[in-house]
Design an enzyme around this catalytic site. Structure first.
Site, mmCIF file in Angstrom:
data_model
loop_
_atom_site.group_PDB
_atom_site.id
_atom_site.type_symbol
_atom_site.label_atom_id
_atom_site.label_comp_id
_atom_site.label_asym_id
_atom_site.label_seq_id
_atom_site.Cartn_x
_atom_site.Cartn_y
_atom_site.Cartn_z
ATOM 1 N N GLN A 176 -0.503 0.635 0.031
ATOM 2 C CA GLN A 176 0.331 0.596 -1.171
ATOM 3 C C GLN A 176 0.562 -0.843 -1.642
ATOM 4 O OE1 GLN A 176 4.209 2.278 -0.542
ATOM 5 N NE2 GLN A 176 4.532 2.728 -2.706
ATOM 6 N N HIS A 180 -1.237 -2.135 -5.211
ATOM 7 C CA HIS A 180 -0.349 -2.369 -6.355
ATOM 8 C C HIS A 180 -0.552 -3.744 -6.977
ATOM 9 C CE1 HIS A 180 1.305 1.444 -5.515
ATOM 10 N NE2 HIS A 180 2.276 1.320 -6.379
ATOM 11 N N LEU A 356 -7.390 8.370 -8.033
ATOM 12 C CA LEU A 356 -7.913 8.686 -6.694
ATOM 13 C C LEU A 356 -7.034 8.086 -5.593
ATOM 14 C CD1 LEU A 356 -11.617 8.164 -5.709
ATOM 15 C CD2 LEU A 356 -9.858 7.079 -4.350
ATOM 16 N N TYR A 357 -6.412 6.958 -5.901
ATOM 17 C CA TYR A 357 -5.616 6.232 -4.910
ATOM 18 C C TYR A 357 -4.168 6.706 -4.833
ATOM 19 C CZ TYR A 357 -6.951 2.389 -1.814
ATOM 20 O OH TYR A 357 -7.373 1.653 -0.742
ATOM 21 N N HIS A 360 0.068 9.840 -1.928
ATOM 22 C CA HIS A 360 1.457 10.108 -1.538
ATOM 23 C C HIS A 360 1.644 11.025 -0.333
ATOM 24 C CE1 HIS A 360 1.658 8.369 -5.582
ATOM 25 N NE2 HIS A 360 2.719 7.758 -5.083
ATOM 26 N N GLY A 497 -14.429 6.647 -4.023
ATOM 27 C CA GLY A 497 -13.581 5.473 -3.803
ATOM 28 C C GLY A 497 -14.365 4.271 -3.305
ATOM 29 N N SER A 501 -14.150 0.280 -4.400
ATOM 30 C CA SER A 501 -13.560 -0.565 -3.408
ATOM 31 C C SER A 501 -14.499 -1.735 -3.055
ATOM 32 C CB SER A 501 -13.263 0.371 -2.243
ATOM 33 O OG SER A 501 -12.868 -0.259 -1.171
HETATM 34 MN MN1 MNH Z 1 3.291 5.579 -5.271
HETATM 35 C C1 MNH Z 1 2.705 5.119 -8.596
HETATM 36 C C2 MNH Z 1 6.541 6.426 -5.996
HETATM 37 C C3 MNH Z 1 4.038 5.694 -1.950
HETATM 38 C C4 MNH Z 1 0.041 4.846 -4.581
HETATM 39 N N1 MNH Z 1 4.405 5.756 -6.975
HETATM 40 C C5 MNH Z 1 3.974 5.512 -8.260
HETATM 41 C C6 MNH Z 1 5.062 5.750 -9.166
HETATM 42 C C7 MNH Z 1 6.146 6.123 -8.431
HETATM 43 C C8 MNH Z 1 5.740 6.111 -7.053
HETATM 44 C C9 MNH Z 1 7.540 6.468 -8.935
HETATM 45 C C10 MNH Z 1 5.005 5.634 -10.666
HETATM 46 C C11 MNH Z 1 4.454 6.935 -11.155
HETATM 47 C C12 MNH Z 1 4.897 7.371 -12.519
HETATM 48 O O1 MNH Z 1 5.846 6.807 -13.070
HETATM 49 O O2 MNH Z 1 4.250 8.310 -13.009
HETATM 50 N N2 MNH Z 1 4.987 5.967 -4.182
HETATM 51 C C13 MNH Z 1 6.210 6.349 -4.674
HETATM 52 C C14 MNH Z 1 7.114 6.635 -3.562
HETATM 53 C C15 MNH Z 1 6.408 6.415 -2.412
HETATM 54 C C16 MNH Z 1 5.059 6.001 -2.809
HETATM 55 C C17 MNH Z 1 8.553 7.090 -3.728
HETATM 56 C C18 MNH Z 1 6.808 6.563 -0.997
HETATM 57 C C19 MNH Z 1 7.858 7.121 -0.564
HETATM 58 N N3 MNH Z 1 2.235 5.300 -3.567
HETATM 59 C C20 MNH Z 1 2.712 5.409 -2.293
HETATM 60 C C21 MNH Z 1 1.641 5.172 -1.371
HETATM 61 C C22 MNH Z 1 0.521 4.943 -2.131
HETATM 62 C C23 MNH Z 1 0.889 5.025 -3.507
HETATM 63 C C24 MNH Z 1 1.763 5.185 0.150
HETATM 64 C C25 MNH Z 1 -0.884 4.676 -1.672
HETATM 65 C C26 MNH Z 1 -1.490 3.941 -1.062
HETATM 66 N N4 MNH Z 1 1.640 5.109 -6.392
HETATM 67 C C27 MNH Z 1 0.398 4.811 -5.905
HETATM 68 C C28 MNH Z 1 -0.467 4.422 -6.990
HETATM 69 C C29 MNH Z 1 0.313 4.499 -8.144
HETATM 70 C C30 MNH Z 1 1.647 4.936 -7.750
HETATM 71 C C31 MNH Z 1 -1.912 4.017 -6.862
HETATM 72 C C32 MNH Z 1 -0.093 4.135 -9.566
HETATM 73 C C33 MNH Z 1 0.507 2.784 -9.862
HETATM 74 C C34 MNH Z 1 0.247 2.315 -11.245
HETATM 75 O O3 MNH Z 1 -0.743 2.724 -11.833
HETATM 76 O O4 MNH Z 1 1.026 1.499 -11.750
#
Ligand code: MNH
Length: 556
Positions: A176, A180, A356-357, A360, A497, A501
């Site tokens: 993550q 990001h 793809l990434y 969650h 992926g 990558s």
């Molecule tokens: Mn995660 C985007 C919450 C863990 C990969 N994540 C988001 C968004 C939220 C979010 C809220 C924004 C989405 C939207 O507004 O539509 N993420 C979480 C939470 C956890 C979390 C609450 C853990 C708990 N996320 C993870 C993990 C990964 C991951 C682990 C992977 C490796 N998330 C993403 C990716 C995006 C995203 C990739 C897309 C980000 C972007 O495009 O800005």
């Protein structure tokens, strides 16, 4: 008549172009190794090459085969064989992608903006044309399934299922934190807009723009500003370094830190990586200053950043990708094997790669910190937990806890809304079907729902909701697809992926011949730090006292 391009008649990366008369079309196969009305016929030498080319499935089986361990051992230990192997991996993966990119998210056809406009993501396949009979072209129903019904039927976690590959929660936070840096959707605008720098640019540590970067810097000896809390170095509080951050108003001061990405206060694991990388930057600056007492703050800072960037790529390839792939071949970071070969040092982030990434399901519902169980709701926005328990205990605990299986019925409560948005955004951008993406990445499209899921129950539900296996949506297919034995992902996530990558890592400017030499890193010492970086060293060099367990795989 129906727009003929709605049935995606052109194969092998041929482009469907509507003719002057309604209902007519041509496939543009120019400059492809295929010809024919639908670019379906390989030229002679292509055909020969295809005979010898193993399918992605066969190749995968060979690389993870117990019985071939002896062979991979030889490859790993014979320099020219290993270089050849690694070069093949880099080149064959990267050539699957369009370089430069053809499409971006605002148009359904090639534009120059695909390369030049950095505020839009690139796109791998153009959208389903607007005038098609169904959302997936001609296949499936006129309407896609209700998104909430999909969540309920296939995705809601009932009981946590761990990753059979044994990934640790430390791995998920690394994923993550790292991704990001370049997956940055400008959600307020639209799902195709981005504020990404389109590559590994270290903004996740140093801030997204020069203004924030300045706020994170000390302007002394090249270093970043850190403060001592509980006998350890940590990033500054937001109040003391007013970097742009998005904390909900209820978050108290002691959990509000100034970090490289506005959301990194969300999870203590992200805060941990931020802390360790900032310490590493400062450690590197001390080393640089020994060799270059005459360098000013700016040069030490900029060179330090090049070194941490190099270390990041090294660690991503050799610790992280190696873990995810679990190949017996040693996945190595050797930019020099590409010198003199056709490889372009440019990259653009592709929106389908972002989708793809969305991993969650990796997230557990609670966290074990040195034996204390902390529920997710008490973990979110709690950077102070890292300060309280210390970086050593935190790293150790995250290395011992198992991540979730990236699969069906495994989205925890706090991420359901993200999944919902992801599916809806895929629809808004009119992503082509899961099977079209498989074909695009040289994978055989699934012929039936049962072949896709590898079982009967979900297959039947899917059939009821989508009607046709060629109408399943990309993200839904990637998660419901059957898993290989003891694998975290299905074949689509891996084979789709991997090219993005490899390209994103190896096409970094740092890997190009004129960057990849000692002078870029302040001399041999800096270059060596890059070439010998490991995840373990990253933590152990920056945690005082006994080094904790640092692992992407939980111990047996
Ligand atoms: Mn995660 C985007 C919450 C863990 C990969 N994540 C988001 C968004 C939220 C979010 C809220 C924004 C989405 C939207 O507004 O539509 N993420 C979480 C939470 C956890 C979390 C609450 C853990 C708990 N996320 C993870 C993990 C990964 C991951 C682990 C992977 C490796 N998330 C993403 C990716 C995006 C995203 C990739 C897309 C980000 C972007 O495009 O800005």
């Amino acid at each position: 008549p129906v727009n003929p391009c709605c049935s995606f008649p052109c194969q092998n990366r041929g482009v469907c172009l509507n003719g002057r008369e309604p209902g007519t079309y041509t496939c543009d196969c120019e400059n492809l190794p295929f010809y024919g009305k639908h670019c379906e016929t390989p030229y002679f030498w292509t055909r020969v090459a295809l005979w010898f080319k193993p399918s992605p499935e066969t190749l995968h089986q060979l690389l993870v085969s117990e019985n071939l361990k002896w062979l991979w051992n030889i490859v790993n230990n014979v320099r020219f064989l290993h270089d050849w192997m690694i070069r093949r991996v880099y080149l064959t993966r990267a050539e699957i992608l369009d370089t430069p990119p053809l499409y971006e998210t605002m148009h359904a056809y090639p534009t120059i903006a695909a390369t030049t406009n950095h505020s839009v993501y690139a796109r791998c396949l153009p959208p389903v044309p607007l005038d098609c009979p169904t959302p997936m072209g001609v296949k499936g129903k006129e309407k896609l399934p209700d998104v909430d019904l999909l969540l309920k039927t296939f995705f809601t976690r009932e009981k946590f299922r761990p990753d059979p590959q044994g990934s640790s929660v430390l791995m998920t936070f690394f994923a993550q934190h790292f991704t990001h840096m370049f997956f940055k959707t400008a959600y307020k605008d639209n799902p195709g807009s981005t504020w990404s720098g389109h590559g590994v640019d270290m903004t996740s540590i140093y801030g997204s723009n020069v203004t924030d970067e300045h706020r994170l810097r000390s302007f002394k000896d090249g270093k970043l500003k850190l403060q001592i809390l509980n006998n350890e170095e940590f990033p500054m509080y937001s109040k003391d370094a007013p970097v742009y951050m998005t904390y909900p108003s209820a978050v108290p001061q002691e959990s509000r830190f100034a970090l490289g990405h506005p959301f990194f206060g969300l999870l203590p694991g992200l805060f941990l990586f931020q802390t360790i990388w900032m310490r590493e930057h400062n450690r590197v600056c001390d080393i640089l200053r020994e060799d270059h007492p005459d360098w000013d703050d700016e040069r030490l800072f900029q060179t330090g950043k090049l070194i941490t960037l190099g270390q990041t790529i090294k660690i991503v390839v050799e610790d992280y990708v190696q873990h995810l792939a679990s190949y017996y071949v040693y996945v190595a970071f050797k930019p020099e094997v590409l010198f003199g070969y056709p490889f372009q040092y440019s990259n653009k982030i592709v929106v389908e790669f972002n989708h793809l990434y969305h991993w969650h399901p990796l997230m557990p519902d609670s966290f074990n910190i040195s034996g204390n169980i902390v529920e997710m709701k008490d973990y979110i926005f709690r950077s102070d937990l890292v300060v309280k328990h210390g970086t050593a205990a935190m790293t150790d605990s995250l290395s011992r806890q198992r991540a979730g299986h990236m699969s069906h019925h495994n989205h925890g409560a706090v991420t359901m809304h993200v999944l919902r948005d992801t599916i809806l955004q895929g629809r808004e951008m009119r992503f082509q079907s899961f099977n079209n993406y498989r074909a695009r990445f040289n994978l055989k499209p699934y012929a039936s729902f049962e072949e896709l899921t590898g079982e009967k129950k979900m297959a039947a539900e899917l059939e009821r909701l989508y009607g046709d296996v060629d109408a399943v949506e990309m993200y839904v297919g990637m998660l419901l697809e059957k898993r290989r034995k003891r694998a975290l992902f299905g074949s689509t996530i891996v084979d789709m992926g991997a090219p993005f990558s490899v390209k994103g890592l190896l096409a970094n400017p740092l890997c190009s011949p004129l960057y990849w030499r000692p002078s870029t890193f302040g001399g041999e010492r800096g270059f060596d730090i890059v070439k010998s970086a490991t995840l373990k060293k990253l933590f152990c060099n920056n945690i005082k006292g006994k080094c904790p367990l640092v692992s992407f795989r939980v111990p047996e």
